[in-house]
Write a protein that holds these residues in place. Structure first.
Motif, PDB file in Angstrom:
ATOM      1  N   LYS A  59       4.573 -17.555   0.889  1.00 23.02           N
ATOM      2  CA  LYS A  59       5.037 -18.876   0.456  1.00 23.02           C
ATOM      3  C   LYS A  59       4.703 -19.150  -1.001  1.00 23.02           C
ATOM      4  CE  LYS A  59       3.120 -20.607   4.155  1.00 23.02           C
ATOM      5  NZ  LYS A  59       3.394 -19.494   5.071  1.00 23.02           N
ATOM      6  N   LEU A  60       3.576 -18.641  -1.468  1.00 26.56           N
ATOM      7  CA  LEU A  60       3.197 -18.878  -2.859  1.00 26.56           C
ATOM      8  C   LEU A  60       4.288 -18.388  -3.798  1.00 26.56           C
ATOM      9  CD1 LEU A  60       1.122 -19.632  -5.053  1.00 26.56           C
ATOM     10  CD2 LEU A  60       0.193 -17.311  -4.805  1.00 26.56           C
ATOM     11  N   TYR A  61       4.854 -17.241  -3.509  1.00 20.34           N
ATOM     12  CA  TYR A  61       5.865 -16.633  -4.361  1.00 20.34           C
ATOM     13  C   TYR A  61       7.242 -17.273  -4.126  1.00 20.34           C
ATOM     14  CZ  TYR A  61       2.117 -13.216  -4.685  1.00 20.34           C
ATOM     15  OH  TYR A  61       0.893 -12.625  -4.880  1.00 20.34           O
ATOM     16  N   GLU A  62       7.576 -17.472  -2.862  1.00 20.76           N
ATOM     17  CA  GLU A  62       8.895 -18.018  -2.536  1.00 20.76           C
ATOM     18  C   GLU A  62       9.011 -19.479  -2.950  1.00 20.76           C
ATOM     19  OE1 GLU A  62       9.605 -15.100   1.325  1.00 20.76           O
ATOM     20  OE2 GLU A  62       8.964 -17.174   1.613  1.00 20.76           O
ATOM     21  N   TYR A  63       7.965 -20.267  -2.687  1.00 18.66           N
ATOM     22  CA  TYR A  63       7.994 -21.669  -3.085  1.00 18.66           C
ATOM     23  C   TYR A  63       8.145 -21.793  -4.603  1.00 18.66           C
ATOM     24  CZ  TYR A  63       6.380 -23.579   1.478  1.00 18.66           C
ATOM     25  OH  TYR A  63       6.265 -23.959   2.786  1.00 18.66           O
ATOM     26  N   ARG A  64       7.361 -21.009  -5.334  1.00 21.32           N
ATOM     27  CA  ARG A  64       7.415 -21.124  -6.796  1.00 21.32           C
ATOM     28  C   ARG A  64       8.768 -20.653  -7.330  1.00 21.32           C
ATOM     29  NH1 ARG A  64       3.475 -18.239 -10.009  1.00 21.32           N
ATOM     30  NH2 ARG A  64       4.323 -19.609 -11.618  1.00 21.32           N
ATOM     31  N   ALA A  65       9.336 -19.634  -6.713  1.00 27.38           N
ATOM     32  CA  ALA A  65      10.641 -19.149  -7.168  1.00 27.38           C
ATOM     33  C   ALA A  65      11.724 -20.201  -6.957  1.00 27.38           C
ATOM     34  CB  ALA A  65      11.008 -17.869  -6.430  1.00 27.38           C
ATOM     35  N   ALA A  66      11.567 -21.038  -5.900  1.00 27.00           N
ATOM     36  CA  ALA A  66      12.574 -22.060  -5.597  1.00 27.00           C
ATOM     37  C   ALA A  66      12.498 -23.257  -6.534  1.00 27.00           C
ATOM     38  CB  ALA A  66      12.419 -22.528  -4.150  1.00 27.00           C
ATOM     39  N   ARG A  67      11.376 -23.407  -7.273  1.00 24.83           N
ATOM     40  CA  ARG A  67      11.214 -24.463  -8.264  1.00 24.83           C
ATOM     41  C   ARG A  67      11.377 -25.856  -7.684  1.00 24.83           C
ATOM     42  NH1 ARG A  67       7.996 -22.781 -10.339  1.00 24.83           N
ATOM     43  NH2 ARG A  67       8.109 -23.873 -12.323  1.00 24.83           N
ATOM     44  N   ARG A  68      10.679 -26.102  -6.567  1.00 22.68           N
ATOM     45  CA  ARG A  68      10.595 -27.429  -5.998  1.00 22.68           C
ATOM     46  C   ARG A  68       9.132 -27.880  -6.045  1.00 22.68           C
ATOM     47  NH1 ARG A  68      14.105 -29.770  -6.900  1.00 22.68           N
ATOM     48  NH2 ARG A  68      13.866 -31.297  -5.249  1.00 22.68           N
ATOM     49  N   PRO A  69       8.852 -29.187  -5.989  1.00 23.84           N
ATOM     50  CA  PRO A  69       7.463 -29.640  -5.960  1.00 23.84           C
ATOM     51  C   PRO A  69       6.732 -29.106  -4.719  1.00 23.84           C
ATOM     52  CG  PRO A  69       8.968 -31.463  -6.406  1.00 23.84           C
ATOM     53  CD  PRO A  69       9.816 -30.296  -6.001  1.00 23.84           C
ATOM     54  N   VAL A  70       5.487 -28.692  -4.910  1.00 20.74           N
ATOM     55  CA  VAL A  70       4.696 -28.088  -3.831  1.00 20.74           C
ATOM     56  C   VAL A  70       3.389 -28.863  -3.684  1.00 20.74           C
ATOM     57  CG1 VAL A  70       3.507 -26.016  -3.016  1.00 20.74           C
ATOM     58  CG2 VAL A  70       5.660 -25.804  -4.305  1.00 20.74           C
ATOM     59  N   VAL A  71       3.045 -29.197  -2.432  1.00 24.73           N
ATOM     60  CA  VAL A  71       1.739 -29.779  -2.118  1.00 24.73           C
ATOM     61  C   VAL A  71       1.080 -28.869  -1.091  1.00 24.73           C
ATOM     62  CG1 VAL A  71       0.475 -31.757  -1.203  1.00 24.73           C
ATOM     63  CG2 VAL A  71       2.543 -32.127  -2.575  1.00 24.73           C
ATOM     64  N   ALA A  72      -0.135 -28.416  -1.378  1.00 26.98           N
ATOM     65  CA  ALA A  72      -0.860 -27.494  -0.503  1.00 26.98           C
ATOM     66  C   ALA A  72      -2.295 -27.963  -0.323  1.00 26.98           C
ATOM     67  CB  ALA A  72      -0.856 -26.077  -1.086  1.00 26.98           C
ATOM     68  N   THR A  73      -2.873 -27.621   0.806  1.00 23.96           N
ATOM     69  CA  THR A  73      -4.322 -27.735   0.903  1.00 23.96           C
ATOM     70  C   THR A  73      -4.918 -26.662  -0.011  1.00 23.96           C
ATOM     71  OG1 THR A  73      -4.198 -26.347   2.901  1.00 23.96           O
ATOM     72  CG2 THR A  73      -4.392 -28.735   3.220  1.00 23.96           C
ATOM     73  N   PRO A  74      -6.205 -26.760  -0.359  1.00 19.56           N
ATOM     74  CA  PRO A  74      -6.773 -25.826  -1.350  1.00 19.56           C
ATOM     75  C   PRO A  74      -7.052 -24.442  -0.766  1.00 19.56           C
ATOM     76  CG  PRO A  74      -8.437 -27.408  -0.650  1.00 19.56           C
ATOM     77  CD  PRO A  74      -7.146 -27.852  -0.021  1.00 19.56           C
ATOM     78  N   VAL A  75      -5.974 -23.743  -0.438  1.00 16.93           N
ATOM     79  CA  VAL A  75      -6.085 -22.394   0.106  1.00 16.93           C
ATOM     80  C   VAL A  75      -5.823 -21.377  -0.999  1.00 16.93           C
ATOM     81  CG1 VAL A  75      -5.514 -22.971   2.500  1.00 16.93           C
ATOM     82  CG2 VAL A  75      -3.681 -22.554   0.861  1.00 16.93           C
ATOM     83  N   ALA A  76      -6.140 -20.124  -0.688  1.00 14.53           N
ATOM     84  CA  ALA A  76      -6.017 -19.048  -1.672  1.00 14.53           C
ATOM     85  C   ALA A  76      -4.618 -19.033  -2.283  1.00 14.53           C
ATOM     86  CB  ALA A  76      -6.320 -17.706  -1.007  1.00 14.53           C
ATOM     87  N   GLY A  77      -4.565 -18.776  -3.584  1.00 14.69           N
ATOM     88  CA  GLY A  77      -3.294 -18.715  -4.296  1.00 14.69           C
ATOM     89  C   GLY A  77      -2.883 -20.069  -4.824  1.00 14.69           C
ATOM     90  N   PHE A  78      -2.736 -21.024  -3.946  1.00 14.14           N
ATOM     91  CA  PHE A  78      -2.259 -22.347  -4.359  1.00 14.14           C
ATOM     92  C   PHE A  78      -3.325 -23.106  -5.147  1.00 14.14           C
ATOM     93  CE2 PHE A  78       0.527 -21.256  -0.850  1.00 14.14           C
ATOM     94  CZ  PHE A  78       1.767 -21.635  -1.335  1.00 14.14           C
ATOM     95  N   ARG A  79      -4.578 -23.003  -4.738  1.00 13.21           N
ATOM     96  CA  ARG A  79      -5.608 -23.786  -5.433  1.00 13.21           C
ATOM     97  C   ARG A  79      -5.853 -23.287  -6.858  1.00 13.21           C
ATOM     98  NH1 ARG A  79      -9.199 -21.124  -1.619  1.00 13.21           N
ATOM     99  NH2 ARG A  79     -10.267 -19.411  -2.678  1.00 13.21           N
ATOM    100  N   ASP A  80      -5.479 -22.029  -7.131  1.00 12.06           N
ATOM    101  CA  ASP A  80      -5.702 -21.476  -8.468  1.00 12.06           C
ATOM    102  C   ASP A  80      -4.436 -21.439  -9.305  1.00 12.06           C
ATOM    103  OD1 ASP A  80      -8.412 -20.902  -7.814  1.00 12.06           O
ATOM    104  OD2 ASP A  80      -7.755 -19.108  -6.737  1.00 12.06           O
ATOM    105  N   SER A  81      -3.332 -21.950  -8.768  1.00 12.53           N
ATOM    106  CA  SER A  81      -2.067 -21.849  -9.485  1.00 12.53           C
ATOM    107  C   SER A  81      -2.043 -22.797 -10.686  1.00 12.53           C
ATOM    108  CB  SER A  81      -0.893 -22.180  -8.544  1.00 12.53           C
ATOM    109  OG  SER A  81       0.329 -22.164  -9.251  1.00 12.53           O
ATOM    110  N   ALA A  82      -1.534 -22.264 -11.795  1.00 12.76           N
ATOM    111  CA  ALA A  82      -1.368 -23.086 -12.995  1.00 12.76           C
ATOM    112  C   ALA A  82       0.038 -23.649 -13.100  1.00 12.76           C
ATOM    113  CB  ALA A  82      -1.692 -22.243 -14.234  1.00 12.76           C
TER     114      ALA A  82
END
Length: 390
Positions: A302-325
């Motif tokens: 999801k980290l890769y697919e969500y970002r590729a789709a360029r929509r707003p993302v809200v995640a709990t602080p799990v690996a990948g998402f919590r460190d995303s810039a």
């Protein structure tokens, strides 16, 4: 470097229309080298478990040609689905028999000297019945997952055997790299995404509810999904938006009923080719995951697919998402999650018709990751063949 020719992959999942890491990497390997052949070994059909669940009984499908893949000649991908007749406590020799049957299936498919790619630590016994050099590809830290004691013991024993005897170990996430490298050299091969698929215009899927949609894509399972949080999110949204889930439903009946009663929509699995359209037509993408040692080991697709789709993302602080810039990704604790989703929805509403950023340059492609994995397999194909234990 030697190019690997034949590969036997013992996978955690079956080959179906919901593509995960293994299908993408296998497809990349087959497209890169026209001489490569793959036997994709699926989890066994568990007849005793199906009896308990009162599911329709069917034996495993055995050895059969794989589905057609664009750019790959027929006959280079084979699938093998074994059958588990009895529980291990009744039939302790069943795992070994299935391992031998897998070796016979490989020979029948024409794979005479393959590299063994093990994704499932429960089939570590393949090392005892074949002379094939092995790669242990760790995609989830199952030894820290919440499992019954007997199952966890099997997972731990299988993993220790693989870490000791595999010619190479790969992991998909930095967290797994840090956890496993104490046992020896480990290679990081993260997941990837075909960004171009998520940039193409696509019609809104007919089964998406009308109005604003807050979307989750992935398998619904208690190991990852925080069901209580999802219920609270839909309650917070009220009638202003619908929380929609796209992916296989592996929840218990009670959990699925709670989500539906709250107003959420469970669409079930959709082919991987259809997923980009769902993502592009969502107002907000969410990752309401449990935060624990198991989810911290993941490298979510999801980290890769969500970002590729360029929509707003809200995640709990799990690996990948919590460190995303990424400016479109926001990681917040569970107690602030519902408010963050509402805020993202408000922003998405203001941005209707605006042009969101269409490109991201830091996402690895599946072709690139398949190339990295091919290098590991090629090195392992040169490794000395281990002695087969009696």
């Amino acid at each position: 470097m030697s190019a690997v020719r034949d590969v036997v992959l013992a996978s955690l999942e079956s080959w179906d229309d919901v593509w995960r890491r293994n299908q993408h990497l296998v497809t990349g390997l087959l497209r890169r080298d026209p001489a490569t052949r793959v036997l994709f070994v699926e989890p066994p059909v568990d007849l005793a478990h199906d009896v308990v669940r009162r599911a329709t009984l069917r034996p495993g499908q055995g050895l059969r040609p794989g589905p057609g893949i664009a750019g790959v000649e027929p006959g280079r991908l084979w699938l093998y689905e074994p059958t588990k007749l009895l529980p291990r406590r009744v039939d302790p020799g069943g795992d070994r028999r299935r391992a031998r049957a897998t070796a016979r299936a490989a020979r029948r498919a024409g794979l005479t000297d393959p590299v063994l790619w093990i994704n499932d630590p429960r089939v570590a016994g393949l090392l005892d019945v074949t002379p094939w050099p092995a790669v242990y590809d760790i995609t989830d830290d199952w030894v820290v997952a919440d499992r019954p004691a007997a199952e966890r013991d099997r997972l731990v024993r299988g993993e220790m055997l693989l870490l000791e005897r595999a010619a190479a170990v790969t992991v998909c996430s930095p967290a797994l790299l840090a956890r496993k490298e104490a046992n020896g050299p480990v290679t990081l091969v993260t997941n990837g995404v075909d960004v171009e698929r998520y940039r193409r215009p696509a019609a809104r899927p007919a089964d998406l509810p009308s109005g604003p949609v807050v979307l989750y894509v992935g398998t619904l399972h208690r190991d990852r999904l925080d069901v209580d949080l999802c219920v609270r999110v839909q309650a917070s949204l009220g009638t202003s938006a619908r929380l929609v889930f796209v992916g296989p439903v592996a929840l218990g009946a009670d959990d699925a009923a709670r989500l539906r009663s709250a107003g959420a929509v469970l669409l079930g699995a959709r082919p991987f080719t259809a997923v980009p359209a769902y993502l592009r037509h969502a107002d907000v993408l969410v990752v309401p995951h449990v935060v624990d040692a198991f989810t911290d080991s993941l490298d979510p697709l999801k980290l890769y697919e969500y970002r590729a789709a360029r929509r707003p993302v809200v995640a709990t602080p799990v690996a990948g998402f919590r460190d995303s810039a990424d400016s479109l990704v926001r990681a917040v604790p569970a107690d602030a999650f519902a408010a963050a989703v509402r805020s993202a929805l408000d922003g998405a509403g203001r941005d209707q018709g605006a042009t969101l950023p269409e490109t991201v340059t830091d996402l690895p492609t599946w072709d690139r990751q398949a190339g990295l994995f091919a290098e590991v397999l090629g090195e392992v194909s040169l490794a000395p063949r281990p002695a087969t234990r009696p």
